[in-house]
Design a protein around this motif. Structure first.
Motif, short mmCIF file in Angstrom:
data_model
loop_
_atom_site.label_atom_id
_atom_site.label_comp_id
_atom_site.label_asym_id
_atom_site.label_seq_id
_atom_site.Cartn_x
_atom_site.Cartn_y
_atom_site.Cartn_z
N LEU A 245 9.96 -4.31 -8.16
CA LEU A 245 9.21 -5.07 -7.18
C LEU A 245 8.50 -4.12 -6.21
CD1 LEU A 245 11.73 -7.93 -6.25
CD2 LEU A 245 9.99 -7.90 -8.03
N TYR A 246 7.25 -4.45 -5.90
CA TYR A 246 6.44 -3.67 -4.99
C TYR A 246 5.80 -4.60 -3.97
CZ TYR A 246 6.87 -0.24 -8.74
OH TYR A 246 7.37 0.62 -9.70
N LEU A 247 5.66 -4.11 -2.74
CA LEU A 247 5.03 -4.88 -1.68
C LEU A 247 3.78 -4.15 -1.21
CD1 LEU A 247 5.15 -7.25 0.37
CD2 LEU A 247 6.46 -5.73 1.87
N MET A 248 2.68 -4.90 -1.09
CA MET A 248 1.44 -4.35 -0.56
C MET A 248 1.02 -5.17 0.65
SD MET A 248 -0.86 -3.09 -3.77
CE MET A 248 -1.63 -1.82 -2.77
N LEU A 260 11.93 -4.44 4.97
CA LEU A 260 11.99 -5.04 3.63
C LEU A 260 12.15 -4.01 2.51
CD1 LEU A 260 9.07 -7.63 4.01
CD2 LEU A 260 11.49 -7.98 4.43
N GLY A 261 12.20 -2.74 2.88
CA GLY A 261 12.22 -1.70 1.84
C GLY A 261 13.34 -1.84 0.85
N HIS A 262 14.51 -2.36 1.27
CA HIS A 262 15.64 -2.47 0.34
C HIS A 262 15.42 -3.55 -0.71
CE1 HIS A 262 16.37 -5.35 3.55
NE2 HIS A 262 17.19 -6.01 2.77
N HIS A 263 14.40 -4.42 -0.50
CA HIS A 263 14.09 -5.44 -1.50
C HIS A 263 13.07 -4.94 -2.53
CE1 HIS A 263 16.18 -8.76 0.52
NE2 HIS A 263 15.70 -8.30 1.66
N PHE A 264 12.40 -3.83 -2.21
CA PHE A 264 11.29 -3.38 -3.05
C PHE A 264 11.47 -1.91 -3.43
CE2 PHE A 264 9.74 -6.87 -0.47
CZ PHE A 264 9.07 -7.65 -1.39
N ARG A 265 10.92 -1.57 -4.59
CA ARG A 265 10.96 -0.18 -5.03
C ARG A 265 10.07 0.68 -4.14
NH1 ARG A 265 12.46 2.23 -9.87
NH2 ARG A 265 11.44 4.22 -10.28
N ARG A 266 8.89 0.16 -3.77
CA ARG A 266 7.99 0.86 -2.86
C ARG A 266 7.23 -0.15 -2.03
NH1 ARG A 266 5.76 5.90 -3.87
NH2 ARG A 266 4.72 5.52 -1.86
N VAL A 267 6.79 0.27 -0.84
CA VAL A 267 5.92 -0.53 0.02
C VAL A 267 4.64 0.27 0.22
CG1 VAL A 267 5.62 -1.63 2.26
CG2 VAL A 267 7.88 -1.62 1.17
N ARG A 271 -5.05 -0.86 1.43
CA ARG A 271 -6.31 -0.14 1.27
C ARG A 271 -6.10 1.27 0.70
NH1 ARG A 271 -7.55 -1.56 6.87
NH2 ARG A 271 -8.33 -3.70 6.92
N GLU A 272 -4.89 1.74 0.68
CA GLU A 272 -4.65 3.14 0.31
C GLU A 272 -3.85 3.31 -0.96
OE1 GLU A 272 -4.19 4.44 5.02
OE2 GLU A 272 -2.49 4.53 3.65
N GLY A 273 -3.25 2.25 -1.43
CA GLY A 273 -2.19 2.46 -2.41
C GLY A 273 -2.50 2.17 -3.85
N SER A 274 -3.77 1.94 -4.24
CA SER A 274 -4.02 1.50 -5.61
C SER A 274 -3.65 2.56 -6.64
CB SER A 274 -5.48 1.09 -5.78
OG SER A 274 -6.34 2.18 -5.49
N LEU A 275 -4.03 3.81 -6.43
CA LEU A 275 -3.67 4.87 -7.37
C LEU A 275 -2.18 5.13 -7.33
CD1 LEU A 275 -4.19 7.08 -9.39
CD2 LEU A 275 -4.85 8.60 -7.49
N GLU A 276 -1.64 5.18 -6.12
CA GLU A 276 -0.21 5.43 -6.01
C GLU A 276 0.60 4.30 -6.61
OE1 GLU A 276 2.79 7.29 -2.61
OE2 GLU A 276 0.78 6.60 -2.06
#
Length: 948
Positions: A245-248, A260-267, A271-276
């Motif tokens: 699970l990822y949150l954007m 919420l970080g413990h619910h998701f693999r990454r947050v 606008r910055e995270g598409s490549l990452e």
């Protein structure tokens, strides 16, 4: 929707596949009829209906996808039937062959071409990706078609030829659509939750309710975006815990990560995270794809080595240079020998003291199966059971165990020196088999031991879940009510035939590793503490008889969740034979069990484990971590198709039928009142699995064959196996058990149905040609198999010589199996008696005591254990079985029993040579008086017991 051609479906996947095939057939006929100038009204009605059915859920898959599907609809609406038929054929061909997974992009530009150029897809011009695993990513956000196209284009722009995997997007705009998507689409391996999504779908989802109930819109309403993301994430994890699970979000991303970080693999920031995000999606799947031990073994196998150690077969050296056994390489292949080694260095690892890739593989297995620790075992679940028993049980500990459990439990308890209390499962005498152990039976034994002052000695309860015949416990309820009486009770759930259950949302709560964390979470909930306080007051003055009829709650302040599951990976998942796992969810493992577990693990495992088995366990874990959900659902669907094919066939139904839930589980254990939950779709099945004490695993099909006049063992060997190569394991006198697994195909189900029809036709033909004498004999066989057999015998009890030596006057039934087992090592203390001689002694009032385990096959459970007394019921039952083999019984000699002298020697209350009169012995434990405690104290005595 699911009544296409009056066919019942339990998964939407198979319905979808069949609907596309029907649409291809109908569109082809429509095209031909239109070109020939024939009437097309009926055909257009059929096509329109199929398009309507498919349109309800195609948005939940990346292929063919909404745009492509709508393009096909437009071709149909424009009466361009030729192009429509070609487009549908390409889509269906791509779905059947799964060629869409090959790495090509899906055509979505309207009006520029037909739907794909080859198998429904367009080549993206890059290198051949056919060897790269394919998955799909769910994106939850409300967006326009233009925004969706731009997002897909951006994702594709980041692709590189050296990416390990390839993926496509599935975009939904609401929370309830997301919940449905993760249930329907097994290709989904990750979910990206963005800030803006609706709580309720704008589409009509009513057509899907027959297959699932995934409505979370009420939970999501009236919450902030962050709260909705958390609620949706929790819902998805409950269904598919393996998904990443990822949150954007673009607002306060740092705060969101903290909350919420413990619910998701990454947050990520939007606008910055598409490549990452792209790189993280690939890395997340790669983490589950890793097979540390298999990879290390594969790397080792290609190294040149000089072996000055054991194992001449290492790297095939004793084979490739041989003049006489080179055919081994031809049969097995060279790779398996290149990977053979007895070394634990060079990147490999030790099973008994893992520090490298094997340790990492077991950690990955622990994550996949939801345990706190997982251990690999290379010689089967028989050994796994003995390891757990020896790790937890000390001599003279009291153990509760289902008498019908696998023989490894009996032998393990014998080796541990436990005082054994056998539990009785409910009988199904009509089919000569037992069900499962009722909660009432378990509670009655625990309460009796508490009344006798022995609760501190009770250590573990051992149950088989599910049973061989598919009866499944309500694991969490069993644990809750037992822990209400004994707060630190250890549970060993033998899930030898249930390893697959972890990977299906309906099955999962009824597994040890599914129920244990749920129970722990409940015990830590502040609301539950208040619920328990009220419960404790309500039961404070109830006696044991009343407690049997109450649902008991464990004390959250005293309860420890301590569960072990042993699983035969090789039986229901992918592994080489004898590959098994032990899963641990024990709050006290590190403090109380770790050292003894390690010693037991060392004692029962080989110092020369088979590395191929270990590598296969590593690969089997990878498989279920990435596609277990899909494989288990197909397994269930195949079993349901088999049931329908048999019971709806006019000839087969004359001679055999599949036993229903109501026939295998008495109504007292089915609070839902649903007699055939497996016939009513997955949603109804879910309702029964939430309420009933026992449920039936749909992947097991018990076929009742009494009307054939052929007993189960003959049907298995002479008909199925010898003539047609159909392999099955379990039979009873009038049933055979078919089990689907993750390797079962629709073709194999069709073959089995074909075989059964041939057998039924042969019986029909023989009956037509039989003489009156032969027909009379056949009718007698049918009557014998369809009438009730001798009642299944209960455990008759241990002889007083082997009862608990601490106290034999309190009425509790535990006995010392080890003492009885090893006493039989002295031949002078044993003799053989024929069944008639045993019966004569019983009639004269003498005790006859078994010196060994006696297990008829079928049905395969021990009817006698060392130290157990014979009974008339046991003798009558064995005589009625007509069973071809009885382990522990020698036809020419009879039963091995103890002599009177042996029983005198074994009896701690007699002196050798004297008469067997009881000698007074003071009790060593006395139960606390019940009348001199407060209400609160009474609640603790009544419910909590005394922890060890």
């Amino acid at each position: 929707m699911a009544d296409v051609n009056s066919h019942a479906y339990n998964s939407l996947w198979q319905f979808r596949g069949d609907a596309w095939s029907r649409l291809e057939e109908a569109s082809e006929r429509l095209s031909r009829s239109a070109n020939a100038g024939k009437p097309v009204d009926k055909l257009t009605e059929t096509v329109e209906g199929l398009l309507g059915q498919l349109g309800a859920f195609e948005r939940f898959w990346a292929f063919p996808g909404v745009s492509v599907f709508q393009q096909a609809q437009r071709l149909f609406a424009a009466a361009d039937y030729d192009r429509f038929a070609r487009s549908v054929a390409r889509i269906n061909r791509a779905l059947i062959t799964e060629s869409y997974r090959g790495g090509s992009t899906i055509a979505t530009v309207e009006g520029q071409h037909e739907i794909g150029t080859d198998h429904g897809v367009i080549d993206d011009g890059r290198s051949n990706h056919n060897d790269r695993p394919y998955f799909e990513v769910l994106v939850v956000e409300t967006m326009t078609e233009a925004q969706e196209r731009a997002m897909r284009a951006e994702v594709r722009s980041w692709r590189r030829p050296d990416d390990a995997f390839i993926y496509e997007l599935v975009v939904v705009g609401s929370g309830d659509e997301a919940a449905i998507a993760v249930r329907l689409n097994p290709n989904l391996q990750a979910c990206v939750i963005r800030r803006r999504f609706a709580h309720k779908s704008a589409h009509d989802l009513s057509g899907l309710t027959e297959f699932l109930d995934a409505n979370v819109s009420d939970d999501l309403a009236d919450h902030s975006p962050e709260e909705r993301a958390q609620i949706l994430a929790t819902n998805i994890v409950g269904t598919r815990p393996e998904m990443d699970l990822y949150l954007m979000t673009e607002i306060e991303v740092e705060d969101a990560a903290g909350k919420l970080g413990h619910h998701f693999r990454r947050v990520f920031h939007s606008r910055e995270g598409s490549l990452e995000l792209h790189l993280s999606l690939l890395e997340g799947v790669a983490a589950r794809y890793r097979t540390p031990f298999f990879s290390a073994l594969k790397e080792y196998s290609h190294r040149p080595t000089g072996v000055f150690h054991a194992l001449p077969v290492s790297q095939g050296k004793s084979i490739v240079n041989s003049h006489w056994i080179k055919d081994m390489v031809g049969f097995y292949g060279l790779e398996v020998f290149l990977a053979e080694t007895s070394a634990t260095c060079g990147g490999l690892d030790s099973l008994l003291e893992p520090t490298g890739p094997l340790r990492d593989s077991q950690k990955l297995a622990s994550e996949a199966f939801g345990s706190r620790h997982t251990y690999f075992v290379t010689n089967g679940t028989s050994t796994a059971n003995k390891i757990v028993v020896q790790a937890v049980v000390a001599p003279d500990d009291i153990v509760l165990v289902d008498r019908n459990c696998h023989q490894s439990h009996h032998y393990g308890l014998m080796l541990a020196g436990a005082q054994v209390t056998y539990l009785e499962a409910y009988p199904m005498s009509q089919y000569s088999m037992y069900g499962a152990v009722s909660l009432r039976e378990i509670k009655s034994k625990l309460l009796a031991l508490r009344s006798a002052g022995k609760l501190d000695r009770v250590k573990i309860i051992m149950l088989t879940n599910c049973t061989f015949d598919g009866v499944v416990y309500d694991v969490q309820r069993v644990m809750e009510e037992c822990l209400a009486i004994k707060p630190d009770l250890v549970f060993l759930w033998d899930e030898a035939w249930f390893a697959f259950a972890r990977f299906h949302p309906v099955y999962r709560p009824r597994t040890a590793m599914g129920a244990s964390p749920n129970l722990l979470k409940k015990l830590r909930d502040p609301d539950y503490k208040a619920e328990y306080a009220k419960h404790a007051e309500e039961i404070a003055n109830l006696d044991d008889a009343a407690l049997l009829d109450r649902r008991l709650l464990p004390d959250p302040a005293r309860t420890r969740v301590r569960a072990y599951a042993t699983q035969s990976t090789h039986k229901t998942l992918t592994s080489l034979r004898q590959g098994s796992m032990i899963h641990v969810f024990d709050q006290d493992f590190d403090q109380k069990v770790q050292e003894t577990f390690h010693e037991a693990y060392m004692a029962h495992n080989s110092t020369s484990p088979n590395y191929q088995i270990l590598a296969s366990l590593d690969l089997g874990r990878r498989q279920v971590a990435l596609e277990g959900f899909e494989l288990v659902q197909k397994q269930v669907e195949n079993a349901m198709q088999l049931r329908d094919a048999i019971d709806k066939h006019p000839l087969l139904s004359k001679y055999m039928h599949c036993l229903s839930t109501a026939e295998l589980i008495p109504g007292d254990y089915r609070a839902s009142g649903i007699d055939q939950p497996l016939r009513s779709g997955l949603r109804t099945m879910s309702q029964a699995w939430e309420k009933d004490e026992f449920v039936l695993d749909p992947s097991r099909v018990t076929l009742y064959i009494g009307a054939t006049g052929i007993d189960g063992d003959t049907f298995k060997r002479a008909e199925l196996m010898d003539r047609y190569g159909v392999q099955i394991n379990k039979t009873s006198r009038n049933t055979v058990l078919f089990m689907t697994n993750i390797g079962t195909t629709r073709s194999s189900v069709a073959y089995l149905v074909e075989v059964l029809v041939k057998i039924a036709r042969e019986i029909d033909d023989k009956l037509a040609d039989m003489s009156p004498t032969d027909k009379g004999a056949h009718e007698a066989d049918v009557a014998r198999l369809t009438s009730a057999s001798a009642p299944l015998p209960n455990f008759s009890g241990f002889h007083s010589s082997f009862l608990d030596h601490v106290d034999t006057e309190d009425g509790t039934p535990e006995g010392d199996v080890r003492k009885a087992f090893f006493l039989a090592y002295d031949d002078s203390l044993c003799e053989y008696l024929s069944p008639d001689e045993v019966e004569e002694k019983i009639e004269s009032g003498q005790d006859v005591v078994s010196a060994t385990f006696v297990t008829p096959y079928p049905p395969g459970f021990p009817i006698l254990v060392p130290g157990q007394k014979f009974s008339r019921q046991i003798l009558s039952f064995v005589r009625s079985l007509d069973t071809p083999e009885i382990h522990g019984y020698r036809p020419k000699l009879g039963y091995r029993v103890y002599t009177d002298k042996a029983l005198e020697i074994a009896n701690p209350r007699t002196t050798v040579g004297a008469t067997a009169e009881p000698v007074a012995k003071p009790k060593t434990r006395v139960a606390a008086p019940k009348a001199v405690v407060t209400k609160a104290e009474t609640a603790k005595v009544k419910v909590a017991g005394e922890p060890a």
